[in-house]
Design an enzyme around this catalytic site. Structure first.
Site, PDB file in Angstrom:
ATOM      1  N   LYS A  16     -10.611   0.063  54.603  1.00 35.12           N
ATOM      2  CA  LYS A  16     -10.431   0.381  53.387  1.00 35.12           C
ATOM      3  C   LYS A  16      -8.923  -0.620  53.024  1.00 35.12           C
ATOM      4  CE  LYS A  16      -7.353   2.318  50.914  1.00 35.12           C
ATOM      5  NZ  LYS A  16      -7.181   1.687  49.751  1.00 35.12           N
ATOM      6  N   GLU A  69       1.060   1.478  62.126  1.00 36.17           N
ATOM      7  CA  GLU A  69       2.087   0.726  62.232  1.00 36.17           C
ATOM      8  C   GLU A  69       3.116   0.969  60.798  1.00 36.17           C
ATOM      9  OE1 GLU A  69       2.632  -1.616  64.240  1.00 36.17           O
ATOM     10  OE2 GLU A  69       0.944  -1.515  65.334  1.00 36.17           O
ATOM     11  N   CYS A  74       7.495  -5.671  56.882  1.00 35.39           N
ATOM     12  CA  CYS A  74       7.789  -4.741  57.466  1.00 35.39           C
ATOM     13  C   CYS A  74       8.592  -5.013  58.531  1.00 35.39           C
ATOM     14  CB  CYS A  74       6.441  -3.878  57.988  1.00 35.39           C
ATOM     15  SG  CYS A  74       5.383  -4.967  58.837  1.00 35.39           S
ATOM     16  N   GLU A 106      14.138   1.681  54.033  1.00 35.93           N
ATOM     17  CA  GLU A 106      13.213   0.397  53.745  1.00 35.93           C
ATOM     18  C   GLU A 106      13.237   0.206  52.079  1.00 35.93           C
ATOM     19  OE1 GLU A 106       9.055   0.395  54.684  1.00 35.93           O
ATOM     20  OE2 GLU A 106       9.485  -1.543  55.843  1.00 35.93           O
TER      21      GLU A 106
HETATM   22  P1  NAP Z   1       1.243   2.822  51.606  1.00 38.90           P
HETATM   23  O1  NAP Z   1       1.295   3.446  50.179  1.00 38.90           O
HETATM   24  O2  NAP Z   1       1.321   3.536  52.765  1.00 38.90           O
HETATM   25  O3  NAP Z   1      -0.504   2.065  51.556  1.00 38.90           O
HETATM   26  C1  NAP Z   1      -1.178   1.705  52.758  1.00 38.90           C
HETATM   27  C2  NAP Z   1      -2.566   1.858  52.655  1.00 38.90           C
HETATM   28  O4  NAP Z   1      -2.952   3.310  52.614  1.00 38.90           O
HETATM   29  C3  NAP Z   1      -3.394   1.565  51.400  1.00 38.90           C
HETATM   30  O5  NAP Z   1      -4.440   0.865  51.841  1.00 38.90           O
HETATM   31  C4  NAP Z   1      -3.244   2.819  50.704  1.00 38.90           C
HETATM   32  O6  NAP Z   1      -4.390   2.767  49.509  1.00 38.90           O
HETATM   33  C5  NAP Z   1      -3.747   3.761  51.632  1.00 38.90           C
HETATM   34  N1  NAP Z   1      -3.497   5.363  51.357  1.00 38.90           N
HETATM   35  C6  NAP Z   1      -2.434   5.531  50.318  1.00 38.90           C
HETATM   36  N2  NAP Z   1      -2.542   6.952  50.108  1.00 38.90           N
HETATM   37  C7  NAP Z   1      -3.377   7.311  51.456  1.00 38.90           C
HETATM   38  C8  NAP Z   1      -3.701   8.634  51.764  1.00 38.90           C
HETATM   39  N3  NAP Z   1      -3.434   9.819  51.358  1.00 38.90           N
HETATM   40  N4  NAP Z   1      -4.580   8.559  52.768  1.00 38.90           N
HETATM   41  C9  NAP Z   1      -4.917   7.413  53.447  1.00 38.90           C
HETATM   42  N5  NAP Z   1      -4.954   6.243  52.955  1.00 38.90           N
HETATM   43  C10 NAP Z   1      -3.804   6.032  51.952  1.00 38.90           C
HETATM   44  O7  NAP Z   1       1.935   1.607  51.836  1.00 38.90           O
HETATM   45  P2  NAP Z   1       2.157   0.238  50.801  1.00 38.90           P
HETATM   46  O8  NAP Z   1       2.830   0.840  50.000  1.00 38.90           O
HETATM   47  O9  NAP Z   1       0.614  -0.085  50.513  1.00 38.90           O
HETATM   48  O10 NAP Z   1       2.832  -0.758  51.811  1.00 38.90           O
HETATM   49  C11 NAP Z   1       4.229  -0.732  52.108  1.00 38.90           C
HETATM   50  C12 NAP Z   1       4.584   0.134  53.256  1.00 38.90           C
HETATM   51  O11 NAP Z   1       3.749  -0.292  54.117  1.00 38.90           O
HETATM   52  C13 NAP Z   1       6.061  -0.091  53.859  1.00 38.90           C
HETATM   53  O12 NAP Z   1       6.523   1.148  54.050  1.00 38.90           O
HETATM   54  C14 NAP Z   1       5.984  -1.020  54.872  1.00 38.90           C
HETATM   55  O13 NAP Z   1       6.766  -1.168  55.713  1.00 38.90           O
HETATM   56  C15 NAP Z   1       4.568  -0.539  55.563  1.00 38.90           C
HETATM   57  N6  NAP Z   1       3.893  -1.692  56.206  1.00 38.90           N
HETATM   58  C16 NAP Z   1       3.976  -1.700  57.434  1.00 38.90           C
HETATM   59  C17 NAP Z   1       3.424  -2.642  58.274  1.00 38.90           C
HETATM   60  C18 NAP Z   1       3.583  -2.789  59.861  1.00 38.90           C
HETATM   61  O14 NAP Z   1       2.852  -3.536  60.440  1.00 38.90           O
HETATM   62  N7  NAP Z   1       4.316  -1.817  60.455  1.00 38.90           N
HETATM   63  C19 NAP Z   1       3.054  -3.814  57.736  1.00 38.90           C
HETATM   64  C20 NAP Z   1       2.858  -3.841  56.224  1.00 38.90           C
HETATM   65  C21 NAP Z   1       3.442  -2.915  55.619  1.00 38.90           C
HETATM   66  P3  NAP Z   1      -4.047   2.238  48.037  1.00 38.90           P
HETATM   67  O15 NAP Z   1      -2.496   1.805  48.003  1.00 38.90           O
HETATM   68  O16 NAP Z   1      -4.984   1.290  47.729  1.00 38.90           O
HETATM   69  O17 NAP Z   1      -4.068   3.340  47.351  1.00 38.90           O
END
Ligand code: NAP
Ligand code: MG
Length: 476
Positions: A170, A245, A279, A379
Site C-alpha cells: 500500500k 523505518e 527522514c 521532526e
Molecule cells: P505517515 O502518515 O506515517 O504515512 C506513511 C504511510 O502509512 C502512508 O502510506 C499512509 O497512508 C499510511 N498510514 C497512515 N495511517 C495508517 C494507519 N493507521 N495504519 C496503517 N497505515 C497508515 O507518514 P507520512 O506523513 O506519509 O510521511 C512522513 C513521515 O514518515 C515522517 O515522520 C518521516 O520521517 C517518516 N519517514 C521515514 C522514513 C525512513 O526511512 N525512516 C522515510 C520516509 C519517511 P496514507 O497517507 O495514504 O493515508
C-alpha cells in the site's frame, strides 16, 4: 487525468469492491492530476489471500530463478525511466533533475543490489554443531510514505522478492503512481501471479487492514512514529513481526578545521534536499562557536542564491512541500522557532516571492538554537535548519546524541582522527563522513525512536527471512 482506480491482485488489474476514490494533487500547481481507488478491507483480504496462495510456490523457487526475476525487473524498470521521472515530478513536486538522479535511480539500485546479494547470500549455513536454514517469512504487508515513492517501495520489494516472500503493497495515497508503474514493470518482468499485490487507498483503511490481517506474517512500514505505534499495536495481536523505518532529527557535526563555505553548502543541501522531506535530513547543524559569524554569513549567501521553484525547470533544486497539510506544518514550526527566540537568518514565514501557487516554503535557517527547543527536537519534515554551537567536541557529540531519534548522523571536517571519533560516537543507524557517496549495500534503519530493523542490501533480505536451526541434519 491519470485515473487508476483498479488494484493489482493475483496478477490482474481488478475493480475495487468499493466505489470511493482519492484525488491526487500536483503540489506545484495545486491541480488534481487524477484519482486512485480508496480500497477496502475486502480488497486487502483478496490481496492477502492471493499472496498466501502464491507463497508455497514462490518461497521454493531457486536462487537462480529469483536472480533472473530481479534482473528482468531491472531491465523493465530502465525502460520506464521517462515515466518515472515525469510522474514523480508531478505527484511529489520533486525537481525534475532530482526525479532522475535521486528518485528514479534509488529505486533501480535496490533491485540491482538485491540481485547481486542473491549471488552470494547464505540461505543454509553450517555452523559446526548445527545448520541454520533461512526460510521466507510468509506474506509481507508493505506500507510506504510519499517522500521517495520508488525508493521506499523498491527497498522492501527487492528484499522480499530476493527472500522468496510474497507481498501486499500500500503506497502513500499522495504519491501512488510510481507504484502503479512498478506493478506494470513486474507484470512485464514475468512475476508469478499473486507474488506482488497492490492495493491503493488510505492508511486508516487499507493500511490498518494490512497490519491487522491474521494471514500477514510481517509488516514492513516506513512513515511517521505515530502511525508506527498503531502498526505495532495491531501487530501485537497475533504476534506479527514488524519493521519500522520512522523519523529523524539528524545532526551534522562540523569540525573546527572544516572549510567553512563548503561546510555551509553541505548544511544547506542537507535541508533543501526534497524540500526537507527526508527522514535522514541533517536538520541540526552543530558548529564550533568560534566559526559562528563566518558560517552564518556563508549560509545566508548560499540560501539567497538557492534555486527554489517550478519542479519542471531543469535548474530547480528545491520544489514545494508535498501537500497543503505539510506546508502548514512547516509554517507552524517556523512560527514556533520565532516564538522560542531562535534567530531567523534566512527564509521565514510565507511563500517565496513569485511562488504564490503551489505549496512552496522558504528555505529557512535559524541560528542561536538551543538543542532543547522544539525546532531542534521535533521532526519538521521541511526545509528548516537549526544552527547550534559547541565549545568542545565532547559537547558537540553530547548535543548530537541528545534526541529521541537516531536515524542518521553526519560529520564534516579534515582531521581523520576526529572524523572517526565523532562518527563512532554518534548514536544513529547511518553515519556519513564528508558527503561520502551512498552505498546500496549499507544497512539502513534507526536507533531509538527512529525505528526497528534494517533495510537495503543483505540486511534488508534478512528481514524477510526466518532463521531455522537444524540439529543433526544428515549429510544427504
Ligand atoms: P505517515 O502518515 O506515517 O504515512 C506513511 C504511510 O502509512 C502512508 O502510506 C499512509 O497512508 C499510511 N498510514 C497512515 N495511517 C495508517 C494507519 N493507521 N495504519 C496503517 N497505515 C497508515 O507518514 P507520512 O506523513 O506519509 O510521511 C512522513 C513521515 O514518515 C515522517 O515522520 C518521516 O520521517 C517518516 N519517514 C521515514 C522514513 C525512513 O526511512 N525512516 C522515510 C520516509 C519517511 P496514507 O497517507 O495514504 O493515508
Ligand atoms: Mg500521513
Amino acid at each position: 487525468m491519470r485515473n487508476y482506480t483498479k488494484h493489482y491482485i493475483n496478477g490482474e488489474w481488478v475493480e475495487s469492491t468499493g466505489t470511493d476514490t482519492i484525488d491526487v494533487i500536483n503540489p506545484a500547481t495545486e491541480e488534481i492530476i487524477g484519482q486512485i481507488s480508496s480500497g477496502t478491507e475486502e480488497d486487502v483480504h483478496r490481496a492477502v489471500m492471493a499472496a498466501k496462495e502464491a507463497f508455497p510456490y514462490f518461497s521454493q523457487t531457486s536462487r537462480e530463478e529469483r536472480i533472473a526475476l530481479l534482473n528482468n525487473i531491472v531491465k523493465e524498470y530502465e525502460n520506464r525511466k521517462d515515466d518515472f521521472v515525469q510522474i514523480i515530478t508531478e505527484e511529489l513536486g520533486s525537481p525534475i533533475s532530482k526525479s532522475e538522479s535521486v528518485q528514479y535511480e534509488m529505486g533501480l539500485q535496490h533491485f540491482k543490489q538485491a540481485a547481486k546479494e542473491l549471488e552470494t547470500f547464505t540461505f543454509l549455513e553450517d555452523r559446526g554443531g548445527h545448520v541454520v536454514q533461512k526460510d521466507a517469512i510468509g506474506v509481507a504487508g508493505l506500507i510506504t510514505p510519499w517522500n521517495f515513492p520508488t525508493n521506499q517501495a523498491a527497498t522492501k520489494l527487492a528484499s522480499a522478492f530476493a527472500a522468496g516472500a510474497t507481498v501486499v503493497l500500500k503506497p502513500a495515497s499522495k504519491t501512488p503512481y510510481a507504484a502503479i508503474i512498478m506493478a506494470e514493470i513486474f507484470e512485464k518482468a514475468g512475476m508469478p501471479k499473486g507474488v506482488f499485490n497492490l492495493v491503493n487507498g488510505s492508511g486508516s483503511r487499507v493500511g490498518n487492514a494490512i497490519s491487522s490481517h491474521s494471514d500477514v506474517a510481517f509488516v514492513s512500514f516506513t512513515g511517521s512514529g505515530a502511525v508506527g505505534e498503531k502498526i505495532m499495536k495491531n501487530a501485537a495481536e497475533g504476534i506479527k513481526k514488524v519493521s519500522l523505518e520512522l523519523g529523524g532529527k539528524s545532526p551534522l557535526v562540523i569540525l573546527p578545521d572544516a572549510n567553512i563555505y563548503k561546510a555551509a553548502q553541505t548544511a544547506v543541501e542537507g535541508v533543501a534536499n526534497n524540500a526537507g522531506q527526508v527522514c535522514t535530513a541533517a536538520t541540526r547543524t552543530i558548529i564550533p562557536h568560534s566559526i559562528k559569524n563566518e558560517f552564518v554569513e556563508a549560509v545566508k549567501e548560499i540560501v539567497a542564491n538557492y534555486p527554489v521553484g517550478d519542479p519542471v525547470k531543469e535548474s530547480t533544486q528545491m520544489g514545494p512541500q508535498v501537500s497543503k497539510d505539510q506546508w502548514e506544518t512547516v509554517q507552524s514550526y517556523i512560527q514556533k522557532g520565532i516564538d522560542e527566540g531562535a534567530t531567523l537568518i534566512a527564509g521565514g514565514l510565507g511563500k517565496p516571492e513569485g511562488l504564490e501557487t503551489g505549496y512552496f516554503s522558504q528555505l529557512t535557517v535559524f541560528s542561536n538554537v538551543k538543542n532543547d527547543m522544539v525546532i531542534a527536537q521535533e521532526e519538521i519534515f521541511g526545509p528548516v535548519m537549526s544552527i547550534i554551537t559547541y565549545d568542545d567536541l565532547d559537547e558537540a557529540i553530547e548535543i548530537a546524541n541528545d534526541t529521541v531519534y537516531g536515524l542518521a548522523g553526519y560529520v564534516y571536517g579534515e582531521e581523520p582522527k576526529l572524523l572517526a571519533h565523532v562518527a563512532k560516537s554518534l548514536k544513529a543507524g547511518r553515519i556519513t563522513i564528508n558527503n561520502e557517496d551512498g552505498d546500496f549495500q549499507a544497512p539502513f534503519g534507526g536507533f531509538k525512536q527512529s525505528g526497528i530493523g534494517r533495510e537495503w542490501g543483505d540486511y534488508g533480505i534478512e528481514e524477510f527471512l526466518e532463521p531455522k536451526s537444524i540439529l543433526g541434519l544428515p549429510n544427504v
